[in-house]
Design an enzyme around this catalytic site. Structure first.
Site, PDB file in Angstrom:
ATOM      1  N   CYS A 218      -6.233 -29.849  12.567  1.00  0.00           N
ATOM      2  CA  CYS A 218      -7.175 -30.427  11.606  1.00  0.00           C
ATOM      3  C   CYS A 218      -8.228 -29.425  11.164  1.00  0.00           C
ATOM      4  O   CYS A 218      -8.417 -29.180   9.976  1.00  0.00           O
ATOM      5  CB  CYS A 218      -7.840 -31.665  12.209  1.00  0.00           C
ATOM      6  SG  CYS A 218      -9.041 -32.449  11.113  1.00  0.00           S
TER       7      CYS A 218
ATOM      8  N   LYS B  88      -9.802 -29.109   2.394  1.00  0.00           N
ATOM      9  CA  LYS B  88     -10.939 -29.614   1.621  1.00  0.00           C
ATOM     10  C   LYS B  88     -11.726 -28.477   0.998  1.00  0.00           C
ATOM     11  O   LYS B  88     -12.295 -28.617  -0.089  1.00  0.00           O
ATOM     12  CB  LYS B  88     -11.855 -30.469   2.503  1.00  0.00           C
ATOM     13  CG  LYS B  88     -11.161 -31.650   3.163  1.00  0.00           C
ATOM     14  CD  LYS B  88     -10.328 -32.463   2.176  1.00  0.00           C
ATOM     15  CE  LYS B  88      -9.328 -33.352   2.874  1.00  0.00           C
ATOM     16  NZ  LYS B  88      -8.130 -32.646   3.363  1.00  0.00           N
TER      17      LYS B  88
ATOM     18  N   SER C 156       5.032 -36.961  -1.625  1.00  0.00           N
ATOM     19  CA  SER C 156       3.770 -37.227  -2.323  1.00  0.00           C
ATOM     20  C   SER C 156       2.806 -38.033  -1.467  1.00  0.00           C
ATOM     21  O   SER C 156       2.036 -38.846  -1.976  1.00  0.00           O
ATOM     22  CB  SER C 156       4.037 -37.965  -3.634  1.00  0.00           C
ATOM     23  OG  SER C 156       4.473 -39.294  -3.392  1.00  0.00           O
ATOM     24  N   GLY C 157       2.852 -37.798  -0.142  1.00  0.00           N
ATOM     25  CA  GLY C 157       1.797 -38.342   0.692  1.00  0.00           C
ATOM     26  C   GLY C 157       0.526 -37.540   0.483  1.00  0.00           C
ATOM     27  O   GLY C 157       0.413 -36.756  -0.468  1.00  0.00           O
ATOM     28  N   ALA C 158      -0.434 -37.707   1.378  1.00  0.00           N
ATOM     29  CA  ALA C 158      -1.722 -37.038   1.210  1.00  0.00           C
ATOM     30  C   ALA C 158      -1.571 -35.521   1.110  1.00  0.00           C
ATOM     31  O   ALA C 158      -2.172 -34.885   0.229  1.00  0.00           O
ATOM     32  CB  ALA C 158      -2.649 -37.406   2.361  1.00  0.00           C
TER      33      ALA C 158
ATOM     34  N   GLU D 224       9.338 -37.299  -5.351  1.00  0.00           N
ATOM     35  CA  GLU D 224       9.115 -38.371  -4.384  1.00  0.00           C
ATOM     36  C   GLU D 224      10.338 -39.272  -4.297  1.00  0.00           C
ATOM     37  O   GLU D 224      10.857 -39.719  -5.315  1.00  0.00           O
ATOM     38  CB  GLU D 224       7.880 -39.183  -4.773  1.00  0.00           C
ATOM     39  CG  GLU D 224       7.648 -40.446  -3.956  1.00  0.00           C
ATOM     40  CD  GLU D 224       7.573 -40.192  -2.457  1.00  0.00           C
ATOM     41  OE1 GLU D 224       8.341 -40.838  -1.711  1.00  0.00           O
ATOM     42  OE2 GLU D 224       6.770 -39.335  -2.036  1.00  0.00           O
TER      43      GLU D 224
ATOM     44  N   HIS E 239     -28.425 -48.962  -8.766  1.00  0.00           N
ATOM     45  CA  HIS E 239     -27.931 -48.624 -10.102  1.00  0.00           C
ATOM     46  C   HIS E 239     -28.711 -47.424 -10.626  1.00  0.00           C
ATOM     47  O   HIS E 239     -29.923 -47.358 -10.460  1.00  0.00           O
ATOM     48  CB  HIS E 239     -28.132 -49.808 -11.053  1.00  0.00           C
ATOM     49  CG  HIS E 239     -27.780 -49.486 -12.477  1.00  0.00           C
ATOM     50  ND1 HIS E 239     -26.477 -49.448 -12.920  1.00  0.00           N
ATOM     51  CD2 HIS E 239     -28.552 -49.179 -13.537  1.00  0.00           C
ATOM     52  CE1 HIS E 239     -26.470 -49.145 -14.206  1.00  0.00           C
ATOM     53  NE2 HIS E 239     -27.720 -48.972 -14.610  1.00  0.00           N
TER      54      HIS E 239
END
Length: 463
Positions: free
Chosen positions: A40, A49, A180-182, A202, A442
């Site tokens: 990870c 990321k 096409s998973g994560a 996929e 908001h």
């Protein structure tokens, strides 16, 4: 060489387990053969990321004129992007090293193998073997690796897995992403944004097939708009790598199709790391590549536990961490509840992002619920419009009888940061009307959650 707890593996399951055990007053050791933090931190969640953030920045720059900003001659430095990603991963791994020292946890470098009598044999990189004993428990957290398919053998150069995709020496011109998973869609987005001609293949009828069908369809539309080719209900039969590049033979509903590319990324899932670690010798039961455990992660052999990707359940970092904490707290004699696997959030960090928790619409209908469904599109969100991110929506699924929030499905900018609200709502058993009456700030993207709830009950204001 005795400890209270010995943990094999230092991923987000292993190192979190070790730290919690230390906090509870136990003497702990962690066995790790590679970098602290596991896949990870070093080759998965964190470095991807970092790559995706670079892609986001580049995408903003390419569309700077849409925001009234003129940028000339912007280009992506692929080597620099990869270097930054590796730097982020190294920093996080060093952070785990600090946490180990802070919590007085010993690191046993080498490959761990469980032995009878709550012992662990550690073989170092020179082949020397040392045996350690655990007074309370041995916890196996060895994780998983990229799954290999017979018709898609990874050679690390032309047919690659996620590790190679993180550190390619140069940017390819064409890439086929299989699955096409994560992992698949995140890398597809990353490389497409940097200018690579990307095709996603996929086998299932929809990309990100575990998600709600409407989310899958929206992501497919967004990806096609970004210039990707999406092939669903298709399978890669073989890849010819004899030439300079690859010739990918794909079976589709319409027949056979060949695609030429430089790189094939195999993103067809993962397989567990349980072979050769002594499970059979000790008599620990497994089934279909998973270690069998009870609600508190004890195996069939007293004193041996397993957590993370190697047990049944979602193969997610946050799941492994939660399992490890529950496991050691139970060992310590604390009152703990089993993990609610029906309330685990899943996140995919492509653009637009995808996040979900609970039942899909199909699963809820199949379970016999009468539903109230509310959707709120980001095209109606002032904050999304201001950000230039109108793609996507929030979809909430309620039980019409009692108002229980059965599931939430989100696609759009920053939805991975918004899903935790839904997890808490479901944990606290907040019903639909209570969510509607919960004032959201908001302008924010998160107020779309309130609006989606209101839409389910015919009270939506801004749609």
């Amino acid at each position: 060489m005795s400890y209270d707890i010995i943990v094999i593996g230092s991923g987000p399951g292993g190192y979190v387990t070790a730290i919690r055990a230390s906090q509870l007053g136990m003497k702990v050791a962690v066995v790790e053969r590679a970098e602290l933090g596991g896949i990870c931190l070093n080759w998965g969640c964190i470095p991807t990321k970092a790559l995706l953030k670079s892609a986001n920045v580049f995408e903003y720059i390419k569309h700077a004129a849409d925001y009234g900003i003129n940028v000339k001659e912007a280009g992506a430095d692929f080597t620099g992007i990869v270097k930054r990603s590796r730097g982020v991963a190294d920093k996080m791994s060093n952070g785990v090293t600090f946490l180990m020292k802070k919590n007085k946890i010993d690191i046993l470098k080498g490959t761990g193998k469980v032995k009878a009598g709550k012992k662990v044999e550690v073989t170092d990189d020179k082949g020397a073997k040392t045996e350690y004993a655990a007074a309370k428990a041995v916890i196996v957290a060895t994780g998983a690796r990229s799954r290999q398919l017979p018709n898609l053998p990874q050679d690390g150069k032309k047919i690659i897995g996620y590790r190679e995709a993180l550190v390619l020496p140069s940017l390819p011109k064409k890439m086929v992403v299989v699955g096409s998973g994560a992992i698949g869609v995140e890398f597809a987005y990353f490389y497409n944004t940097l200018g690579v001609d990307v095709t996603v293949v996929e086998y299932m009828p929809n990309i990100v097939p575990v998600e709600d069908e409407e989310v899958s369809k929206q992501l497919e539309r967004s990806f096609k708009k970004q210039g990707m080719k999406i092939m669903v209900e298709s399978s890669v039969e073989s890849v010819d790598t004899k030439g300079k590049g690859c010739v990918v033979n794909i079976k589709t509903k319409a027949g056979q199709e060949k695609i030429e590319c430089d790189i094939v990324l195999s993103a067809v899932g993962i397989e567990t790391n349980i072979a050769g670690i002594g499970l059979e010798d000790v008599g620990i039961a497994t089934d279909k590549g998973k270690v069998l455990v009870n609600d508190f992660y004890q195996t069939n052999i007293p004193g041996y536990y397993a957590i993370g990707d190697i047990v049944k359940g979602p193969a997610l970092a946050h799941v492994a961490s939660a399992e490890g904490i529950i496991c050691v707290e139970k060992i310590a004699g604390m009152h703990v509840e089993p993990l609610d696997y029906g309330n685990i959030p899943g996140c995919t960090y492509c653009s637009p992002e995808v996040a979900s928790v609970g039942m899909t619409e199909k699963a809820a209908k199949d379970a016999g619920y009468t539903l109230k469904i509310g959707k709120f599109p980001f095209s109606a969100s002032g904050k999304a419009s201001a950000a230039g991110a109108n793609d996507g929506f929030i979809k909430l699924i309620f039980d019409a009888k009692y108002g229980e929030l059965l599931g939430a499905h989100m696609i759009g900018m920053n939805v991975t940061e918004m899903i935790a609200e839904i997890v808490a709502i479901r944990k606290l058993e907040i019903i639909g009307y209570e969510l509607i009456k919960t004032v959201h700030p908001h302008p924010t993207l998160s107020e779309a959650i309130m609006e989606a709830a209101a839409a389910a009950y015919g009270e939506v204001i801004h749609l």
